[in-house]
Design a protein around this motif. Structure first.
Motif, PDB file in Angstrom:
ATOM      1  N   VAL A   1      -0.162   8.436  -5.921  1.00 35.14           N
ATOM      2  CA  VAL A   1      -0.531   9.728  -5.338  1.00 35.14           C
ATOM      3  C   VAL A   1       0.597  10.733  -5.556  1.00 35.14           C
ATOM      4  CG1 VAL A   1      -1.210  10.918  -3.192  1.00 35.14           C
ATOM      5  CG2 VAL A   1      -2.075   8.623  -3.682  1.00 35.14           C
ATOM      6  N   GLY A   2       1.824  10.199  -5.702  1.00 35.38           N
ATOM      7  CA  GLY A   2       2.961  11.060  -6.001  1.00 35.38           C
ATOM      8  C   GLY A   2       3.540  11.743  -4.790  1.00 35.38           C
ATOM      9  N   VAL A   3       3.704  10.986  -3.705  1.00 35.77           N
ATOM     10  CA  VAL A   3       4.302  11.530  -2.479  1.00 35.77           C
ATOM     11  C   VAL A   3       5.467  10.650  -2.069  1.00 35.77           C
ATOM     12  CG1 VAL A   3       2.142  12.566  -1.678  1.00 35.77           C
ATOM     13  CG2 VAL A   3       2.707  10.216  -1.007  1.00 35.77           C
ATOM     14  N   GLY A   4       6.291  11.163  -1.155  1.00 38.21           N
ATOM     15  CA  GLY A   4       7.412  10.397  -0.640  1.00 38.21           C
ATOM     16  C   GLY A   4       6.954   9.303   0.320  1.00 38.21           C
ATOM     17  N   ARG A   5       7.879   8.439   0.679  1.00 45.69           N
ATOM     18  CA  ARG A   5       7.522   7.284   1.503  1.00 45.69           C
ATOM     19  C   ARG A   5       6.978   7.684   2.876  1.00 45.69           C
ATOM     20  NH1 ARG A   5       8.370   1.863   1.417  1.00 45.69           N
ATOM     21  NH2 ARG A   5       8.247   0.878   3.460  1.00 45.69           N
TER      22      ARG A   5
ATOM     23  N   MET B   1       0.824  -1.208   0.000  1.00 48.39           N
ATOM     24  CA  MET B   1       0.000   0.000   0.000  1.00 48.39           C
ATOM     25  C   MET B   1       0.858   1.258   0.000  1.00 48.39           C
ATOM     26  SD  MET B   1      -3.190  -0.798   2.556  1.00 48.39           S
ATOM     27  CE  MET B   1      -4.447  -2.005   2.144  1.00 48.39           C
ATOM     28  N   THR B   2       1.905   1.248   0.798  1.00 49.96           N
ATOM     29  CA  THR B   2       2.790   2.411   0.843  1.00 49.96           C
ATOM     30  C   THR B   2       3.418   2.658  -0.521  1.00 49.96           C
ATOM     31  OG1 THR B   2       3.268   2.147   3.209  1.00 49.96           O
ATOM     32  CG2 THR B   2       4.880   3.364   1.913  1.00 49.96           C
ATOM     33  N   ARG B   3       3.894   1.604  -1.180  1.00 46.29           N
ATOM     34  CA  ARG B   3       4.476   1.749  -2.515  1.00 46.29           C
ATOM     35  C   ARG B   3       3.448   2.276  -3.508  1.00 46.29           C
ATOM     36  NH1 ARG B   3       7.728  -3.981  -3.345  1.00 46.29           N
ATOM     37  NH2 ARG B   3       9.098  -3.848  -1.502  1.00 46.29           N
ATOM     38  N   TYR B   4       2.236   1.772  -3.395  1.00 42.08           N
ATOM     39  CA  TYR B   4       1.165   2.208  -4.298  1.00 42.08           C
ATOM     40  C   TYR B   4       0.909   3.709  -4.129  1.00 42.08           C
ATOM     41  CZ  TYR B   4      -3.312   2.173  -6.778  1.00 42.08           C
ATOM     42  OH  TYR B   4      -4.340   2.425  -7.663  1.00 42.08           O
ATOM     43  N   ILE B   5       0.794   4.151  -2.889  1.00 46.23           N
ATOM     44  CA  ILE B   5       0.518   5.565  -2.618  1.00 46.23           C
ATOM     45  C   ILE B   5       1.659   6.435  -3.124  1.00 46.23           C
ATOM     46  CG2 ILE B   5       0.153   7.274  -0.786  1.00 46.23           C
ATOM     47  CD1 ILE B   5      -1.220   4.988   0.808  1.00 46.23           C
ATOM     48  N   CYS B   6       2.885   5.988  -2.918  1.00 43.80           N
ATOM     49  CA  CYS B   6       4.036   6.732  -3.436  1.00 43.80           C
ATOM     50  C   CYS B   6       3.904   6.940  -4.939  1.00 43.80           C
ATOM     51  CB  CYS B   6       5.339   5.984  -3.140  1.00 43.80           C
ATOM     52  SG  CYS B   6       5.901   6.040  -1.431  1.00 43.80           S
ATOM     53  N   HIS B   7       3.574   5.859  -5.632  1.00 43.30           N
ATOM     54  CA  HIS B   7       3.559   5.888  -7.095  1.00 43.30           C
ATOM     55  C   HIS B   7       2.351   6.627  -7.662  1.00 43.30           C
ATOM     56  CE1 HIS B   7       4.628   4.474 -11.124  1.00 43.30           C
ATOM     57  NE2 HIS B   7       3.352   4.174 -11.300  1.00 43.30           N
TER      58      HIS B   7
ATOM     59  N   GLU C   1       5.366  10.387   3.770  1.00 43.26           N
ATOM     60  CA  GLU C   1       4.002  10.883   3.620  1.00 43.26           C
ATOM     61  C   GLU C   1       3.047   9.760   3.233  1.00 43.26           C
ATOM     62  OE1 GLU C   1       0.729  13.638   3.304  1.00 43.26           O
ATOM     63  OE2 GLU C   1       2.532  13.375   4.518  1.00 43.26           O
ATOM     64  N   ALA C   2       3.509   8.829   2.411  1.00 38.44           N
ATOM     65  CA  ALA C   2       2.666   7.697   2.023  1.00 38.44           C
ATOM     66  C   ALA C   2       2.312   6.846   3.237  1.00 38.44           C
ATOM     67  CB  ALA C   2       3.388   6.854   0.975  1.00 38.44           C
ATOM     68  N   ASP C   3       3.276   6.595   4.107  1.00 39.38           N
ATOM     69  CA  ASP C   3       3.003   5.843   5.338  1.00 39.38           C
ATOM     70  C   ASP C   3       1.997   6.589   6.204  1.00 39.38           C
ATOM     71  OD1 ASP C   3       4.359   3.395   5.297  1.00 39.38           O
ATOM     72  OD2 ASP C   3       6.261   4.331   5.820  1.00 39.38           O
ATOM     73  N   ARG C   4       2.155   7.900   6.290  1.00 40.11           N
ATOM     74  CA  ARG C   4       1.239   8.698   7.109  1.00 40.11           C
ATOM     75  C   ARG C   4      -0.177   8.633   6.558  1.00 40.11           C
ATOM     76  NH1 ARG C   4      -1.541  13.105   7.584  1.00 40.11           N
ATOM     77  NH2 ARG C   4      -1.124  13.764   5.436  1.00 40.11           N
ATOM     78  N   LEU C   5      -0.319   8.779   5.241  1.00 42.71           N
ATOM     79  CA  LEU C   5      -1.646   8.724   4.631  1.00 42.71           C
ATOM     80  C   LEU C   5      -2.270   7.344   4.820  1.00 42.71           C
ATOM     81  CD1 LEU C   5      -1.053  10.626   1.267  1.00 42.71           C
ATOM     82  CD2 LEU C   5      -2.282  11.453   3.283  1.00 42.71           C
ATOM     83  N   ARG C   6      -1.486   6.301   4.638  1.00 37.13           N
ATOM     84  CA  ARG C   6      -2.012   4.939   4.788  1.00 37.13           C
ATOM     85  C   ARG C   6      -2.604   4.720   6.170  1.00 37.13           C
ATOM     86  NH1 ARG C   6       0.278   0.858   7.153  1.00 37.13           N
ATOM     87  NH2 ARG C   6       2.385   1.731   7.077  1.00 37.13           N
ATOM     88  N   THR C   7      -1.868   5.103   7.207  1.00 38.12           N
ATOM     89  CA  THR C   7      -2.349   4.871   8.579  1.00 38.12           C
ATOM     90  C   THR C   7      -3.457   5.856   8.958  1.00 38.12           C
ATOM     91  OG1 THR C   7      -0.528   6.248   9.434  1.00 38.12           O
ATOM     92  CG2 THR C   7      -0.164   3.874   9.332  1.00 38.12           C
ATOM     93  N   ASP C   8      -3.349   7.087   8.484  1.00 32.06           N
ATOM     94  CA  ASP C   8      -4.366   8.088   8.809  1.00 32.06           C
ATOM     95  C   ASP C   8      -5.708   7.725   8.195  1.00 32.06           C
ATOM     96  OD1 ASP C   8      -5.338  10.717   9.752  1.00 32.06           O
ATOM     97  OD2 ASP C   8      -5.397  11.189   7.606  1.00 32.06           O
TER      98      ASP C   8
END
Length: 212
Positions: A41-45, A33-39, A47-54
């Motif tokens: 959504v276009g954010v760094g890792r 999921m983190t890799r997906y969000i990075c790719h 921020e991607a981790d933060r969005l995933r958990t939030d």
């Protein structure tokens, strides 16, 4: 009166209820999921981790937040983040679960926030498909995750069953709160000592269900 006297239908959660996902499966899904969000959504890792958990904390599922805030297509996200060829080898089989389910009175259903392909693949992998009446993954109830009421009412309608005839078995107390509001009996799989008022039975193992 025993718990099984009440049960005509059982709604079982999947992850960390019918199998243990926390040690290996969830960390791998989180990584995908983190890799997906990075790719996408276009954010760094970070921020991607933060969005995933939030999003998981706010909406009950990371996907719900990605749909709402970023227009992510649910089917694409779920397929990319739940590759069964990588996940199934992490899931233990050869347990007492198939025989135990066969002996448990009542009809059994699986109700999970995981995607449909994931739920069905794990049920087959665990060797319990002949004991399960039907599987409900997030795709089948409109990508609206537990604990939202719409997920439960959709599953009940599709299965053709009434909430008052169900016992829901979950490791999430929050998900059981909605089940109780709808009239279900609730069994919480947890090692916590105190149980919320909406939980009818607290168990530490699935096999405790026949001993209550």
């Amino acid at each position: 009166m025993t718990i099984t006297t009440h049960a005509q239908h059982w709604l079982f959660d999947l992850d960390d209820t019918l199998h243990h996902a926390g040690a290996a499966v969830f960390p791998m899904i989180n990584e995908y999921m983190t890799r997906y969000i990075c790719h996408y959504v276009g954010v760094g890792r970070t921020e991607a981790d933060r969005l995933r958990t939030d999003y998981w904390a706010r909406y009950g599922a990371t996907l719900a937040g990605l749909q709402r805030h970023h227009g992510i297509a649910p089917q694409h996200f779920l397929k990319q983040t739940h590759p069964m060829e990588s996940l199934l080898p992490l899931i233990e089989t050869g347990t007492q679960l198939p025989l135990w389910l066969k002996r448990l009175p009542g009809r059994k259903w699986v109700f999970s926030n995981g995607p449909q392909h994931y739920v069905e693949a794990i049920v087959r992998h665990l060797g319990i498909e002949t004991q399960i009446e039907g599987c409900f993954g997030m795709d089948s109830f409109g990508f609206t995750p537990k604990p939202r009421v719409a997920a439960y009412t959709s599953v009940l309608r599709q299965a053709g069953i009434h909430a008052g005839n169900c016992i829901m078995v979950e490791d999430s107390a929050a998900n059981l709160k909605t089940a109780k509001r709808l009239g279900m009996r609730t069994a919480w799989l947890s090692h916590q000592c105190r149980k919320p008022s909406w939980v009818d039975w607290r168990i530490t193992s699935l096999f405790d269900l026949q001993r209550i």
